[in-house]
Design a protein around this motif. Structure first.
Motif, mmCIF file in Angstrom:
data_model
loop_
_atom_site.group_PDB
_atom_site.id
_atom_site.type_symbol
_atom_site.label_atom_id
_atom_site.label_comp_id
_atom_site.label_asym_id
_atom_site.label_seq_id
_atom_site.Cartn_x
_atom_site.Cartn_y
_atom_site.Cartn_z
ATOM 1 N N GLU A 1 -19.966 120.119 31.545
ATOM 2 C CA GLU A 1 -19.031 119.826 30.473
ATOM 3 C C GLU A 1 -19.529 118.631 29.664
ATOM 4 O O GLU A 1 -20.136 117.709 30.214
ATOM 5 C CB GLU A 1 -17.652 119.526 31.053
ATOM 6 N N GLN A 2 -19.255 118.663 28.360
ATOM 7 C CA GLN A 2 -19.678 117.564 27.499
ATOM 8 C C GLN A 2 -19.019 116.248 27.940
ATOM 9 O O GLN A 2 -17.945 116.232 28.507
ATOM 10 C CB GLN A 2 -19.371 117.888 26.040
ATOM 11 N N GLY B 1 -20.530 124.854 22.514
ATOM 12 C CA GLY B 1 -21.113 125.311 23.772
ATOM 13 C C GLY B 1 -22.489 125.913 23.555
ATOM 14 O O GLY B 1 -22.739 126.595 22.547
ATOM 15 N N PRO C 1 -25.032 117.502 27.163
ATOM 16 C CA PRO C 1 -23.632 117.078 27.347
ATOM 17 C C PRO C 1 -23.388 115.613 26.980
ATOM 18 O O PRO C 1 -22.271 115.243 26.613
ATOM 19 C CB PRO C 1 -23.384 117.330 28.838
ATOM 20 N N ASN D 1 -21.286 121.245 25.575
ATOM 21 C CA ASN D 1 -21.131 121.904 26.871
ATOM 22 C C ASN D 1 -22.313 122.856 27.058
ATOM 23 O O ASN D 1 -22.707 123.557 26.115
ATOM 24 C CB ASN D 1 -19.833 122.708 26.917
#
Length: 291
Positions: A87-88, A96, A121, A126
């Motif tokens: 996840e970022q 994404g 990220p 993402n």
């Protein structure tokens, strides 16, 4: 008993004997066929089990070597396969990225892919890196193509489920081909969606790759380090197709290899190039989207 009765009974015995003989031949043929098939079926079963063991071993390795929440399982065409999700890590999410590896590599290797998926990220992206099918083995080419495209689609759908509507497909080597093919078949993105393509050292062995590039309506980065004549020729053909089809957001960069290996600075020049292109051509923003 008459002679004719004896003759008829003898003929009956001969016919019965011949029928039994043919039956024995059939039984021998059936036994031989089974003798041939049983090892083949056993080998096929062993191959299926080896594939499952390989996936289980990779899952175990990833969970031990990485943070457990990075490992995700996806399904396509009735098969389960692995992905690595990050996840970022910023307050300004960008979208994404689906990463597709080269032939013979996996979702966290080679190091160039590993560094890209783990660094982006930090700048708002993402990342989901998925395993593509191995070489066809017992699959026909058509079945292999169908299975690969199904896996790419499953990766895209997983990003959408995670709330990502600004999507970038990043392919390395053979993965670049499948990313381009997927986007060419998908067509223009739906409303409120954004698509982009990044290719790193796209395989020159797919003759239809330039045609696929010409069909795209999305921003494309074509980054190559491969210096052999065949790779350069294929790159020129991709660039020409983009020009003929007026793909204004296509960029071909021929760069010297940067030696992205373990121990190299993080981010490497390749990663910085990818990040810079994303900022200029594919940046997204966080918005409220109705279901």
């Amino acid at each position: 008993m008459t002679k004719s009765d004896i003759g008829r009974r003898s003929l009956g015995r001969r016919i019965a004997h011949c029928s039994d003989g043919r039956g024995q031949v059939k039984r021998r043929l059936l036994a031989g066929l089974l003798f041939t098939l049983i090892p083949w079926l056993a080998a096929a079963e062993a191959l299926d089990q080896a594939r499952q063991n390989h996936m289980n071993d990779l899952a175990t390795y990833y969970r031990n070597a990485l943070r457990g929440e990075e490992v995700v399982e996806l399904s396509a065409s009735g098969e389960t396969f692995l992905g690595l999700w990050l996840e970022q890590r910023t307050g300004t999410p960008q979208g994404g990225i689906l990463l597709l590896h080269d032939q013979g590599h996996q979702a966290d290797w080679a190091f160039r892919l590993q560094q890209t998926r783990s660094y982006l990220p930090d700048v708002g992206w993402n990342t989901l890196s998925i395993t593509l099918p191995r070489t066809p083995d017992d699959l026909t080419d058509a079945d292999y193509d169908r299975l690969t495209m199904a896996r790419v689609n499953a990766g895209v759908q997983r990003l959408i489920q995670e709330g990502q509507f600004n999507l970038v497909l990043l392919g390395y080597g053979e993965g670049a081909y499948w990313a381009a093919r997927y986007l060419a078949m998908t067509g223009a993105p739906p409303e409120n969606f954004g698509y982009a393509l990044m290719m790193v050292d796209a395989t020159p062995d797919r003759a239809d790759l330039p045609d696929l590039i010409g069909q795209l309506e999305v921003p494309v980065l074509d980054l190559m380090f491969n210096r052999d004549n065949w790779a350069k020729r294929n790159a020129r053909e991709r660039k020409a197709e983009a020009a003929r089809n007026q793909l204004e957001n296509y960029l071909l960069i021929e760069d010297a290899p940067d030696g992205t290996f373990l121990g190299e600075p993080n981010p490497s020049r390749t990663t910085r190039r990818l990040w810079g292109w994303l900022r200029s051509n594919a940046a997204g923003q966080e918005v409220d989207v109705k279901q």
